[in-house]
Design an enzyme around this catalytic site. Structure first.
Site, PDB file in Angstrom:
ATOM      1  N   ASP A 132       0.826  -1.199   0.000  1.00 22.94           N
ATOM      2  CA  ASP A 132       0.000   0.000   0.000  1.00 22.94           C
ATOM      3  C   ASP A 132       0.866   1.256   0.000  1.00 22.94           C
ATOM      4  O   ASP A 132       1.882   1.320   0.700  1.00 22.94           O
ATOM      5  CB  ASP A 132      -0.889  -0.029   1.245  1.00 22.94           C
ATOM      6  CG  ASP A 132      -1.874   1.105   1.296  1.00 22.94           C
ATOM      7  OD1 ASP A 132      -2.734   1.177   0.418  1.00 22.94           O
ATOM      8  OD2 ASP A 132      -1.770   1.931   2.228  1.00 22.94           O
ATOM      9  N   GLU A 136      14.557 -15.432   0.346  1.00 22.65           N
ATOM     10  CA  GLU A 136      14.866 -16.483   1.309  1.00 22.65           C
ATOM     11  C   GLU A 136      13.890 -17.654   1.196  1.00 22.65           C
ATOM     12  O   GLU A 136      14.142 -18.737   1.732  1.00 22.65           O
ATOM     13  CB  GLU A 136      14.795 -15.931   2.738  1.00 22.65           C
ATOM     14  CG  GLU A 136      15.791 -14.813   3.035  1.00 22.65           C
ATOM     15  CD  GLU A 136      15.497 -14.129   4.374  1.00 22.65           C
ATOM     16  OE1 GLU A 136      14.618 -14.628   5.109  1.00 22.65           O
ATOM     17  OE2 GLU A 136      16.131 -13.107   4.673  1.00 22.65           O
TER      18      GLU A 136
END
Length: 564
Positions: free
Chosen positions: A207, A278
Site C-alpha cells: 500500500d 529467502e
C-alpha cells in the site's frame, strides 16, 4: 525454467468486508472467503489478493493497522487464515495479502509508546513528529494537506497536559506516518514479512508504495493548480507529482511532491526483495505506486526490487483509441526495459467501477467517487456495461499480469445512490461531503438473486446497503446465461491461458483507422472498435468477443480472431 507465475497471472482482488459474510454480522470475513474460493478458481484466476484483514479499529476499512501479525476479530482468526491458505493451496490459487507500511493506526502499540515517551525519545523517532512553528508552536510544521482533506498534521497533548509536538498523517488523523529512516521500523517490517511468508502467502501488495520516504527538511509544497483534486487514499494515493496528469502528457515530468516517490524508497524494497528471496516459490511484491510517467514507475520493478507495480496510467486512460495505444505501447516498452512484465487493471476498491467510469460524461478524479449530485453524468448502465466488456476483452489480450476486482466479472456498476447516512469512507467526512469517496465500489457483491443480502450474508445484513438491481447481476443468474459478463470472463481467461497470451509478444496492426485498436498477440488478432460506426471483422475464426459478432464489429466491441 518455467516462467515466474506472476509474470502472466490473472489475479482476483478480494475486498474481504464485501465478498462473503459467514456469520451474519453484515461484514465479510475469512471463512466466507474460504467458502467461495471455488468460484474464483472456476473463473480461471491464478491468484487472489486480499485487501486488509489485520487487526484494526477500522477507521479506514482496515488500512489503519493496529497489529500487523494478527487477524482482526471482525474477519476471524489466524486459524481461519490458515484454513483459507490451505483451501487456496488445494485449488492451486496463490495468495497475495495487503501490507500497509506508510502508516499505522494511532491505536498501534508503537504509536502509543511514542506518545508516552515524549519529545526526543527513541519511540518518537518511529513516527514523523515535529515541533510546530510560531512562538508557541501552534502552527503546523509545514503546509502539507491530507489526501482525505484538511491539514496533514495534528498536534498532541503531552503527558503533562501542555500542547506538544505535531505528527504527520498523510491520510486520516488516526493514521500516523511512520519514519522509514528509523532502523527499528525497517527491521520490524522485515519481521512482519517473514511472519506471513512463514504462513504460506505468495506475496504482498504494498500500500502507498511510493509514500514511505519524505524529502529532507519536509519543505512546504502546494500541488500545481492545474492538477485539481488529489486522488483519494486508504490504499490509494495521489501521484508522485501531486496528482495524475492526462495520458497525453505522461512524459512531461513534473517536480516530485516531497512526500511521494522519493529515491529512498528503493533501498527499502531492495531489502524486502532479499527477504522474499529467502523463500521458495517465486514470492512477489506488487507496489501500489501512483507515479508518473511510466519511465519513473518502472524504477519500482527493477530486477532487485519489486516484481510488479500497478499500472494506474492504464487504468486512468480514457476510452480513446489513440490514448490507449500510446499507454499500452509505453507500458510494455518501459517495464520491458527493466525486465519486468506490465500489469493491467481497470477497477479496484479505490476507483469508480469501470462499468460506470468508462462512460461518464464528467471527469471523476480518483478517490472522489460518485453520488446523487452526479446522476446526470452517469450513463445508462447497459451502455456502460457494453463499454466495460469491450475494455476487459482488450485488457485480457495483453501480455503481462491482469488484475480483476471482485464483482467486475458480474458487470457490477458503481452504486451512486447510497444515502448519506450510510457512507463510511473517511473522504466523505474529511471533505464535509464535498467528495463522496469510495463506498460506491465497495458495496457487498451479489451471489444469489433470491437469497438474503443476495447471498452475501445469511441474515440479510450488509455493512453498506445493496441496491435492488443487484438481483439482476447475481452470480447464480449469470451461471446459466452464455451471454452474461461472467460467461465472457470465463471464456476469455481460458483462451488467454490456452494461448499463453500473458507471456506473448504484442504487435500493433495498421489499416483499421484511428478509432480502432488492432493488435496481434501470438496467433490471436484483437480488434477493439472505439469508434462510432461498424467495421469489418477480419477473416478468421472468432475465439472470443465482448458481444456477439458477425461480419461486422459494432462500436464499443472487442473481438479475438485466429486463422489457425
Amino acid at each position: 525454467m518455467a516462467a515466474q507465475w506472476w509474470r502472466s497471472a490473472v489475479i482476483y482482488q478480494v475486498y474481504p468486508r464485501s465478498f462473503a459474510d459467514s456469520d451474519g454480522d453484515g461484514v465479510g470475513d475469512l471463512p466466507g472467503i474460504t467458502s467461495r474460493l471455488g468460484s474464483i478458481r472456476d473463473l480461471g484466476a491464478d491468484a487472489i489478493w486480499l485487501s486488509p484483514f489485520m487487526t484494526s479499529p477500522q477507521h479506514d476499512a482496515g488500512y489503519d493497522v493496529a497489529d500487523y501479525c494478527d487477524v482482526d476479530p471482525l474477519f476471524g482468526t489466524l486459524g481461519d487464515f490458515d484454513a483459507m491458505i490451505a483451501r487456496a493451496t488445494d485449488l492451486d490459487l496463490r495468495v497475495i495479502i495487503d501490507l500497509v507500511p506508510n502508516h499505522t493506526s494511532s491505536d498501534h502499540v508503537w504509536f502509543q509508546a511514542a506518545l508516552a515517551a515524549g519529545p526526543g525519545s527513541a519511540e518518537r523517532d518511529w513516527y514523523m513528529f515535529r515541533d510546530g512553528k510560531g512562538s508557541d508552536g501552534n502552527v503546523p510544521p509545514n503546509n502539507w494537506q491530507s489526501v482525505f482533506g484538511g491539514s496533514a498534521w495534528t498536534r498532541v497533548t503531552e503527558s503533562d497536559g501542555t500542547p506538544g509536538q505535531w505528527y504527520l498523517h498523510l491520510f486520516d488523523i488516526s493514521q500516523p506516518d511512520l519514519n522509514w529512516h528509523s532502523k527499528f521500523v525497517r527491521a520490524a517490517f522485515r519481521d512482519i514479512l517473514r511472519f506471513w511468508l512463514d504462513r504460506g502467502v505468495d506475496g504482498f501488495r504494498v500500500d502507498v508504495a511510493h509514500g514511505l520516504v519524505k524529502a529532507d527538511g519536509l519543505p512546504d509544497y502546494t500541488p500545481p493548480a492545474a492538477v485539481g483534486t488529489t486522488p483519494g487514499a486508504g490504499g490509494s494515493m495521489g501521484g508522485a507529482t501531486g496528482g495524475r496528469p492526462g495520458a497525453e502528457d505522461a512524459e512531461d515530468e513534473e517536480p516530485l511532491a516531497p512526500y511521494w516517490g522519493q529515491d529512498g524508497v528503493h533501498e527499502i524494497y531492495r531489502e524486502w526483495h532479499e527477504v522474499l528471496a529467502e523463500y521458495d516459490g517465486d514470492r512477489a511484491l506488487c507496489g501500489e505506486a501512483w507515479v508518473e510517467p511510466l519511465s519513473r514507475l518502472a524504477l519500482w520493478v527493477r530486477p532487485d526490487e519489486m516484481q510488479q507495480t500497478f499500472n494506474f496510467t492504464y487504468l486512468e486512460t480514457p476510452w480513446r483509441a489513440q490514448a490507449l495505444r500510446e499507454v499500452v505501447r509505453s507500458s510494455i516498452d518501459e517495464f520491458g526495459a527493466v525486465g519486468a512484465p506490465s500489469t493491467w487493471v481497470l477497477s479496484n476498491h479505490d476507483v469508480v467501477r469501470h462499468a460506470t467510469r468508462l462512460s461518464l460524461t464528467v471527469d471523476s478524479p480518483q478517490g472522489a467517487g460518485l453520488g446523487p449530485r452526479d446522476l446526470k453524468h452517469v450513463p445508462e448502465r447497459h451502455f456502460g456495461l457494453r463499454r466495460a466488456r469491450a475494455a476487459t476483452a482488450l485488457m485480457l489480450a495483453l501480455p503481462g499480469s491482469a488484475y480483476i476486482y471482485q464483482g467486475e466479472e458480474l458487470g457490477l456498476p458503481e452504486v451512486v445512490d447510497l444515502p448519506d447516512d450510510a457512507r463510511q469512507d473517511p473522504t466523505w467526512f474529511r471533505t464535509g461531503g464535498e467528495r463522496y469517496g469510495r463506498d460506491g465500489c465497495r458495496v457487498p457483491i451479489p451471489w444469489e438473486a433470491d437469497a438474503p443480502a443476495y447471498g452475501f450474508s445469511p441474515t440479510g445484513a450488509s455493512w453498506l446497503p445493496q441496491p435492488a438491481l443487484w438481483a439482476e447481476y447475481a452470480r447464480d443468474v449469470q451461471e446459466s446465461d452464455p451471454a452474461s459478463p461472467l460467461a465472457m470472463y470465463r471464456e476469455l481467461i481460458e483462451v488467454r491461458r490456452q494461448r499463453q497470451l500473458g507471456l506473448g509478444t504484442l504487435e500493433f496492426l495498421d489499416g483499421y483507422g484511428e478509432d480502432v485498436i488492432a493488435l496481434r498477440n501470438g496467433q490471436v488478432t484483437v480488434i477493439a472498435n472505439l469508434g462510432g460506426w461498424d467495421i469489418q471483422v477480419p477473416d478468421g475464426r472468432v475465439i472470443g468477443a465482448s458481444e456477439p459478432v458477425g461480419r461486422n464489429l459494432a462500436p464499443d466491441t472487442t473481438v479475438w480472431v485466429v486463422t489457425d
